[in-house]
Design an enzyme around this catalytic site. Structure first.
Site, PDB file in Angstrom:
ATOM      1  N   SER A 265      -4.969 -34.733  15.731  1.00  0.00           N
ATOM      2  CA  SER A 265      -6.354 -34.871  16.163  1.00  0.00           C
ATOM      3  C   SER A 265      -7.264 -34.921  14.951  1.00  0.00           C
ATOM      4  CB  SER A 265      -6.754 -33.685  17.048  1.00  0.00           C
ATOM      5  OG  SER A 265      -6.887 -32.498  16.273  1.00  0.00           O
ATOM      6  N   ASP A 266      -8.418 -35.558  15.108  1.00  0.00           N
ATOM      7  CA  ASP A 266      -9.456 -35.330  14.116  1.00  0.00           C
ATOM      8  C   ASP A 266      -9.998 -33.928  14.365  1.00  0.00           C
ATOM      9  OD1 ASP A 266     -11.290 -35.640  12.070  1.00  0.00           O
ATOM     10  OD2 ASP A 266     -11.844 -37.658  12.665  1.00  0.00           O
ATOM     11  N   TYR A 267     -10.843 -33.478  13.482  1.00  0.00           N
ATOM     12  CA  TYR A 267     -11.300 -32.089  13.474  1.00  0.00           C
ATOM     13  C   TYR A 267     -11.847 -31.698  14.852  1.00  0.00           C
ATOM     14  CZ  TYR A 267     -13.670 -28.011  11.342  1.00  0.00           C
ATOM     15  OH  TYR A 267     -14.098 -26.751  11.007  1.00  0.00           O
ATOM     16  N   THR A 268     -11.076 -30.917  15.595  1.00  0.00           N
ATOM     17  CA  THR A 268     -11.394 -30.393  16.938  1.00  0.00           C
ATOM     18  C   THR A 268     -11.593 -31.487  17.988  1.00  0.00           C
ATOM     19  OG1 THR A 268     -13.820 -30.232  16.690  1.00  0.00           O
ATOM     20  CG2 THR A 268     -12.515 -28.361  15.898  1.00  0.00           C
TER      21      THR A 268
END
Length: 720
Positions: A265-268
């Site tokens: 995933s990208d950040y969160t």
């Protein structure tokens, strides 16, 4: 299958398996809170305990060997199974040595240059105990309001494919087990650069054929280049968030392309499925993201929190958990981490000789990235002696806006400002006068008056203007892609001073240039060039190097043209000069770029002959050769970017007015003529049709060998 991994997995609890899928911030060392929102914040003791409990597979945004060795010691010696962690960071365009922003370096039209700077970056990053970078960004960006275009390769798909693959190869090197191999991440998967209105994180509403033909190919090129990981983007795509998009994460990535690496995933971004309204709560978000094929969770901690219960309840089958865990363990095995947990953690510091080599490369990359858009009356190159030069503008002496966005680890003590570079280049420093005139966004009392006075005393003026570097990067989308108002006023005032003006524009996107900047005698786009900004710019200004960069993005007439890109489809009422109204136009400006994609000048006099073909008909499965003679009628050695464009004249879907299908940078001696040839095969004519099938259709095609997307004399052939 690996016997060692089988044995490890047989011993692992569900919680330990989930731990391998958890990527968290390393709070032992700072992790750049200025560029990421605070989420799942933990202190160093909490992180170390998670490692002891086998609940961390990777840590990110760290720097420094001492802390890294301690983290790995805890993982290997104090956790039950002793599985080492991977250490990651956002190393985008340089470590201590900063290279041009990726968009700027793309202007070189030299993928091998990008490979070499990525290799140097990998050497410096792994020497600082980093195994994995979240780069390269290979988003195709057709709207310059979007701020993250600075991290990518511009508006063309072929360029994104070639530069993306080159950067993957540079980061990862020849073998992943080498201590200086840096795992690469292709991002942001996918169509992040197509966010509506150029607004970061915004929705993407896109035709499936455009997704296939424009935005997916760079990721396929990265996969073919062996990229280790793929990062999902923040946006939704036609209503389905990228971080829970099974058709893209599984059907395309795994099924069609046979990708065998890890998805992250990208950040969160998986947490944000709730804000999207796609998931009911955090547990539902984990279920939907994980079952859609998203292997790793970056920073949210949600997999750690919810996956064990989802497995226990039977909502997540064990095969899917084991699949993701095996991928992560295989990645660790592929880079030699299971054999040598301290891989890259014992490396010696970069030597002074290596740093010098990297600085030379940074200077080379920076000067090759500069694009000269205009040079009226041959005001350039400047003279190193006997010419009074007034350097006016806030970037003349600036040292804080050299590196550009997404630079976390640059050694600012080694940065060369424009002032440094100019002073080092001239024979007599007294020929130089520096006046700020204004700040980046605010006026200076008496600043414009002082600038005008300096201009009148000079033989030539250098206007050093542009965007502050914080205008580019994440969450920095703009409505008006123009210079800050105070800088525009300065440019207009200097334009009226009656002296030759050379405008140097520092920027992270294409800009709408107006007034005094547009009127300048010479105009150079210098992006954010990194550590060697000053020396590289001086090399071009004083003629030690003939500019060879070309625009990877179209510079518009005005901000309101966005989104604007050169390869737009034909319309039923095209912009034609002999038609006054009822055509595709704006009232105020023509339907064309101020400076088109591919444009750029040298210090030579370049001339192209007509495009020639060795055949009028291409048989199915065959190819034809197209060529053109390119002549340097000037007095200097130059490098010319020769570009191949094709247009499908009649098709079952409306086709772009032109599409780039090849490019090559060649050196040409004064007075020399060079014949440049390209081979066109059937695959270069393919597109995704209305039924979703990629194929080439028979019919007539125009073809150009040209210096830009709007130049050249076309030839024509028919696909039988």
């Amino acid at each position: 299958m690996s016997i060692r991994i089988d044995a490890l997995m047989a011993q692992m609890t569900v919680e330990e398996k989930v731990g391998q899928l958890n990527v968290t911030a390393d709070m032992v060392r700072p992790f750049a809170p200025d560029i990421n929102p605070v989420a799942n914040e933990q202190n160093a003791d909490q992180v170390l305990q998670l490692i002891r409990d086998g609940k961390v597979g990777s840590l990110f945004n760290g720097k420094g060997k001492h802390g890294a060795v301690e983290l790995q010691r805890v993982a290997v010696k104090e956790s039950r199974l002793g599985i080492p962690v991977i250490l990651a960071a956002d190393v985008i365009h340089g470590m201590s040595t900063v290279f041009p922003i990726p968009l700027g370096e793309t202007a070189s039209f030299e993928p091998d240059l990008a490979r070499r700077t990525a290799r140097a970056t990998a050497v410096e990053a792994t020497a600082q105990a980093i195994h994995w970078t979240y780069a390269p960004a290979i988003d195709v960006t057709r709207d310059q309001r979007w701020s993250r275009g600075a991290e990518g390769t511009g508006e063309d798909t072929l360029v994104a494919c070639r530069f993306g693959a080159a950067r993957v190869q540079g980061f990862q090197g020849e073998t992943l087990t080498a201590e200086d191999a840096l795992l690469a991440t292709a991002k942001h998967y996918v169509a992040y650069g197509a966010s509506l209105a150029g607004l970061d994180y915004n929705t993407v509403d896109i035709a499936p054929q455009t997704l296939r033909d424009v935005h997916l190919p760079p990721f396929q090129a990265a996969v073919n280049a062996g990229v280790a990981s793929v990062m999902s983007s923040f946006n939704d795509i036609n209503g389905v968030p990228a971080s829970a998009n099974k058709p893209l994460l599984v059907d395309v990535l795994r099924g069609e392309w046979k990708f065998n690496g890890i998805t992250i995933s990208d950040y969160t971004s998986e947490m944000e499925l709730v804000a999207h309204g796609y998931a009911e709560d955090m547990k539902d978000a984990v279920l939907k993201a994980f079952m859609a094929g998203l292997d790793l969770s970056l920073q949210s901690g949600l997999y750690l929190e919810h996956l064990p219960a989802l497995v226990k309840e039977g909502q997540v089958p064990m095969w899917r958990l084991d699949q993701a865990v095996r991928r992560m363990l295989e990645l660790k095995e592929r880079i030699g981490l299971l054999d040598d947990p301290y891989r890259s953690l014992r490396m010696q510091d970069i030597t002074a000789e290596q740093l010098e080599q990297h600085e030379d490369l940074a200077r080379e990359s920076a000067k090759r990235s500069i694009v000269m858009l205009k040079n009226e009356s041959r005001v350039l190159p400047l003279k190193k002696s006997g010419q009074r030069i007034a350097v006016i503008g806030p970037f003349g002496r600036d040292r804080d806006n050299i590196e550009g966005c997404w630079t976390l680890f640059g050694d600012a003590s080694r940065y060369v400002s424009l002032e440094d570079g100019l002073r080092a280049a001239v024979t007599d420093e007294s020929d130089l006068t520096f006046v700020d005139g204004c700040g980046l966004e605010e006026g200076i009392e008496g600043g414009i008056e002082a600038a005008i006075a300096a201009a009148r005393q000079a033989d030539v003026v250098i206007l050093a203007l542009g965007e502050p570097q914080r205008y580019s990067g994440e969450a920095q989308s703009r409505i008006e892609i123009t210079l800050p108002a105070v800088q525009q006023r300065l440019a207009d005032a200097i334009s009226d001073a009656g002296k030759p003006v050379v405008a140097l524009i520092r920027n992270g996107r294409a800009l709408a240039l107006h007034g005094g900047v547009r009127k300048a005698d010479a105009l150079l786009i210098t992006w954010f060039l990194g550590s060697q900004t000053g020396h590289a710019t001086a090399d071009v200004l004083f003629g030690d190097y003939s500019p060879s960069g070309r625009l990877p993005v179209s510079f518009p007439q005005a901000s309101g043209q966005q989104p604007y890109y050169y390869n737009h489809p034909r319309t039923g009422r095209p912009e034609l000069p002999d038609i006054k109204e009822f055509k595709t136009r704006w009232r105020e400006i023509p339907h064309e770029a101020l400076y088109p994609f591919g444009h750029g000048l040298t210090y030579g006099d370049v001339r192209y002959n007509a495009t020639e073909l060795n055949a009028d008909v291409m048989p199915r499965g065959g190819s034809i050769c197209v060529s053109a003679t390119v002549t340097n009628a000037g007095e200097r050695v130059i490098e010319e970017v020769v570009q191949l464009y094709i247009h499908d004249r009649v098709a079952s879907r409306v086709r772009p007015v032109r599409e780039l299908k090849g490019f090559e940078k060649i050196a040409i001696e004064p007075g020399q003529s060079v014949e440049v040839s390209f081979e066109i095969n059937e695959s270069m004519l393919e597109f995704t049709d209305v039924d979703g099938v990629r194929r080439a259709e028979p019919g007539a095609f125009d073809v150009w060998i040209a210096p830009s997307c709007v130049a050249g004399t076309p030839g024509r052939f028919t696909l039988a």
